[in-house]
Design a protein around this motif. Structure first.
Motif, PDB file in Angstrom:
ATOM      1  N   ARG A 133     -24.359 -67.648 -72.452  1.00 41.34           N
ATOM      2  CA  ARG A 133     -25.483 -67.698 -71.511  1.00 41.34           C
ATOM      3  C   ARG A 133     -25.203 -66.977 -70.195  1.00 41.34           C
ATOM      4  O   ARG A 133     -26.002 -66.131 -69.770  1.00 41.34           O
ATOM      5  CB  ARG A 133     -25.871 -69.154 -71.252  1.00 41.34           C
TER       6      ARG A 133
ATOM      7  N   ARG B  94     -38.381 -69.440 -68.131  1.00 42.83           N
ATOM      8  CA  ARG B  94     -37.241 -68.712 -67.609  1.00 42.83           C
ATOM      9  C   ARG B  94     -36.374 -68.201 -68.756  1.00 42.83           C
ATOM     10  O   ARG B  94     -36.295 -68.820 -69.813  1.00 42.83           O
ATOM     11  CB  ARG B  94     -36.387 -69.589 -66.686  1.00 42.83           C
TER      12      ARG B  94
ATOM     13  N   GLU C 218     -32.437 -68.146 -58.444  1.00 38.30           N
ATOM     14  CA  GLU C 218     -33.093 -68.843 -59.545  1.00 38.30           C
ATOM     15  C   GLU C 218     -33.121 -70.351 -59.267  1.00 38.30           C
ATOM     16  O   GLU C 218     -32.178 -70.900 -58.690  1.00 38.30           O
ATOM     17  CB  GLU C 218     -32.353 -68.587 -60.860  1.00 38.30           C
TER      18      GLU C 218
ATOM     19  N   THR D  45     -27.359 -63.549 -68.908  1.00 38.94           N
ATOM     20  CA  THR D  45     -28.276 -63.687 -67.785  1.00 38.94           C
ATOM     21  C   THR D  45     -28.081 -62.539 -66.806  1.00 38.94           C
ATOM     22  O   THR D  45     -26.979 -62.272 -66.325  1.00 38.94           O
ATOM     23  CB  THR D  45     -28.040 -65.022 -67.061  1.00 38.94           C
TER      24      THR D  45
END
Length: 372
Positions: free
Chosen positions: A239, A331, A312, A243
């Motif tokens: 992840r 998202r 974020e 991102t």
């Protein structure tokens, strides 16, 4: 659903954004009998899709591009155009009679006592819950040195690009070699000399719509929805690596770009004498620059201490624990790689609707959504 107060309307839940994330959230809230409103800046549902470049298509076929309760109305292996997506979202909102308020551009979110205050110009909305579903494409990101380019060079960000005829005659530099940059460069190469600047993000192993692609898509979909998730060790490991980086090219292959005459270059590093300069020191004489350099998070309207250093919202599966009643949907990698895709956003929306229902279980009973 809301009652007009002295200076504001009150709702149990305000959903900010009427795109795929907001509509999917509304669908699941309606099924649970929860009162809500969806506020959308566009004049019509789907307008953000209508405003993208003319030749844009989804990277997923229709069979994998439907919202909950209503499949995408096209053959399974058709890749929908951006206008087909816009019309589908508009039809979806109408079919399920979702309470979308068009033309309401939210510009503020803060707390008022035990409730949230959402503002849109002079309009005020109070809510126990707020779902931020305003999408990932907010503020175009352009390097600071863009201001140093010769004024004779036409500059466009991908968010403002529609078709080749917008550009001036002459060579064009496309900055950013992800999916948007590759597709726009390929289109422009048909009418002008075109350079594509940036790191190659890799390519998916198949070509969209091919026989091999039809075999590959089901296991790939399983991978990005069930394997690469926040619930698996491998998902949690990849992840942070995924991102903020470009995803592999889905439709345009390097060989396709080469065959079309697109010239690949290193990154664009600055400006010299008004011209864009590459990392290798070359200055390119161009008439146009198209910035396919992504977007910055556009959450400056949220006046709450809920953000990570990268801008974020800090959340767990879309639940902002530091601000009870505040949620996000849509998202990237919210719970899985596919979280922001049309065909999977409903999965996360359902989870958020369940959390909202659990906060106030004594309201209306679940209902059958119109059109289902």
């Amino acid at each position: 659903m809301g009652a007009q107060g002295m200076d504001s309307e009150r709702f149990e839940t305000v959903v900010v954004g009427g795109g795929q994330a907001g509509l999917a959230t509304g669908y699941h809230l309606a099924r649970r009998g929860r009162p809500f409103v969806i506020l959308d800046a566009g004049q019509r549902v789907g307008d953000p899709w209508r405003g993208r470049w003319d030749s844009l298509r989804l990277f997923t076929p229709a069979a994998y591009s439907g919202l909950p309760g209503m499949g995408f109305p096209a053959p399974a292996w058709h890749y929908p155009t951006k206008d087909e997506v816009a019309d589908y979202l508009e039809a979806y909102a109408a079919r399920f009679q979702l309470p979308v308020r068009p033309g309401v551009a939210v510009d503020g979110l803060t707390r008022r006592g035990e409730r949230y205050l959402v503002t849109a110009g002079e309009r005020r909305f109070e809510a126990d819950n707020v779902v931020v579903a305003s999408g990932a494409y907010h503020t175009p990101r352009v390097p600071a040195f863009a201001a140093e380019l010769d004024p004779a060079i036409l500059q466009l960000h991908s968010s403002g690009y529609r078709r080749p005829s917008q550009l001036r005659e002459g060579p064009t530099l496309v900055v950013g070699a992800g999916n948007s940059g590759a597709e726009i460069a390929l289109e422009l190469a048909g009418t002008r000399r075109t350079w594509l600047s940036g790191r190659h993000p890799g390519s998916e192993p198949t070509s969209a719509g091919s026989r091999l692609d039809r075999l590959f898509t089901p296991p790939f979909w399983f991978l990005i929805t069930r394997v690469l998730t926040v619930d698996t060790r491998i998902g949690r490991r990849v992840r942070p690596k995924l991102t903020g980086v470009g995803t592999p090219l889905a439709r345009v292959k390097p060989r396709t770009l080469k065959a079309a005459g697109v010239e690949r270059t290193p990154r664009t590093a600055g400006v010299r004498d008004g011209l864009p300069v590459l990392e290798d020191g070359r200055a390119l004489e161009v008439a146009n620059v198209v910035w396919c350099t992504g977007f910055r998070p556009g959450f400056s309207w949220i006046d709450l201490p809920v953000f990570e250093d990268d801008g974020e919202p800090r959340h767990d599966r879309g639940v902002v624990d530091s601000a009870p009643g505040l949620y996000v949907v849509g998202r990237f990698f919210q719970t899985a790689v596919a979280s922001s895709l049309v065909g999977w956003v409903g999965h996360d929306a359902e989870y958020i609707a369940d959390r909202i229902a659990a906060r106030a279980p004594a309201a209306n009973p679940p209902v059958t959504v119109p059109g289902r």
